[in-house]
Design a protein around this motif. Structure first.
Motif, short mmCIF file in Angstrom:
data_model
loop_
_atom_site.label_atom_id
_atom_site.label_comp_id
_atom_site.label_asym_id
_atom_site.label_seq_id
_atom_site.Cartn_x
_atom_site.Cartn_y
_atom_site.Cartn_z
N CYS A 238 0.87 -1.18 0.00
CA CYS A 238 0.00 0.00 0.00
C CYS A 238 0.91 1.23 0.00
O CYS A 238 1.55 1.55 1.00
CB CYS A 238 -0.90 0.00 1.24
N ASP B 46 -5.24 4.44 0.43
CA ASP B 46 -5.58 3.19 -0.24
C ASP B 46 -5.62 1.99 0.71
O ASP B 46 -5.60 0.84 0.26
CB ASP B 46 -4.57 2.89 -1.36
N ASP C 40 -0.07 4.43 -0.90
CA ASP C 40 -0.79 5.68 -0.63
C ASP C 40 -1.61 5.51 0.64
O ASP C 40 -2.33 4.52 0.79
CB ASP C 40 -1.70 6.02 -1.81
#
Length: 218
Positions: A164, A169, A166
């Motif tokens: 992940c 997200d 970001d």
């Protein structure tokens, strides 16, 4: 070791005894599917170092805050457990931080890590650690929250976890983790390369060799 001058005939591969318990316990577990309507998340903290102490603490706090906030505002039924790793971290700092975000969450420090791994559906952490290897052995889906761009992470390189990149997200990553599972062959190849064997008998091999050496020296 041979490049450093050690004789190959005097080097014995035994495996890593740190994971003996994990390998032994994992063999007894049955594959249990995650209930998507009641997901149990284990957040394993880890220090991601910055340029200085202030930056390091900022990284740590942002990791915890952002994940909890993203999960809470998603409206999904997700329970969160937080386990401090390594265990010598400042408990009061973590407690005050968590309380400022969500006072209902439990935070654990000294308790048995493997119990929390076994009872969780998905593990979230900012980088690979010894605890995360144990989670992998238990075949738990793992999300590496790599917002800070940690390089050369061994599990990311071998594509055994979900990345992940970001902070926004994390929910899509959790949804992906519901069905994510590396192949048995891929895992076995990884264990063989880095941990020699998966039988949980590394300590036994070490002890046997010590006894053999003692016997020869009598």
């Amino acid at each position: 070791l041979t490049d450093l001058g050690f004789e190959k005939a005097k080097i014995l591969s035994v495996g890593n005894p740190s994971y003996d318990t994990s390998f032994q316990n994992a063999q007894k577990l049955k594959n249990v599917k995650i209930n998507p309507s009641e997901i149990k998340i284990l957040i394993l903290t880890m220090t991601v170092f910055g340029e200085n102490k202030e930056r390091t603490l900022k990284h740590r706090d942002f990791f915890i805050k952002e994940i909890i906030n993203q999960i809470n505002k998603s409206g999904k039924k997700i329970s969160i457990t937080i386990k401090i790793h390594p265990t010598n971290e400042n408990y009061v700092e973590y407690k005050n931080l968590i309380k400022s975000i969500d006072s209902t969450l439990e935070i654990h420090q000294k308790e048995d890590l493997e119990k929390y791994i076994e009872n969780s559906d998905i593990i979230i952490t900012p980088a690979t650690s010894t605890a995360i290897i144990s989670a992998l052995i238990y075949r738990k889906p793992i999300i590496i929250w790599n917002v800070y761009g940690v390089e050369e992470d061994v599990l990311l390189k071998n594509k055994l976890v979900i990345e992940c990149k970001d902070e926004h997200d994390i929910i899509p990553a959790i949804e992906k983790a519901l069905t994510f599972q590396p192949s048995t062959k891929k895992l076995e190849d990884f264990y063989t390369q880095y941990y020699y064997k998966t039988d949980g008998k590394a300590s036994e091999r070490i002890a046997d060799k010590i006894m053999e050496i003692i016997g020869h020296n009598k």
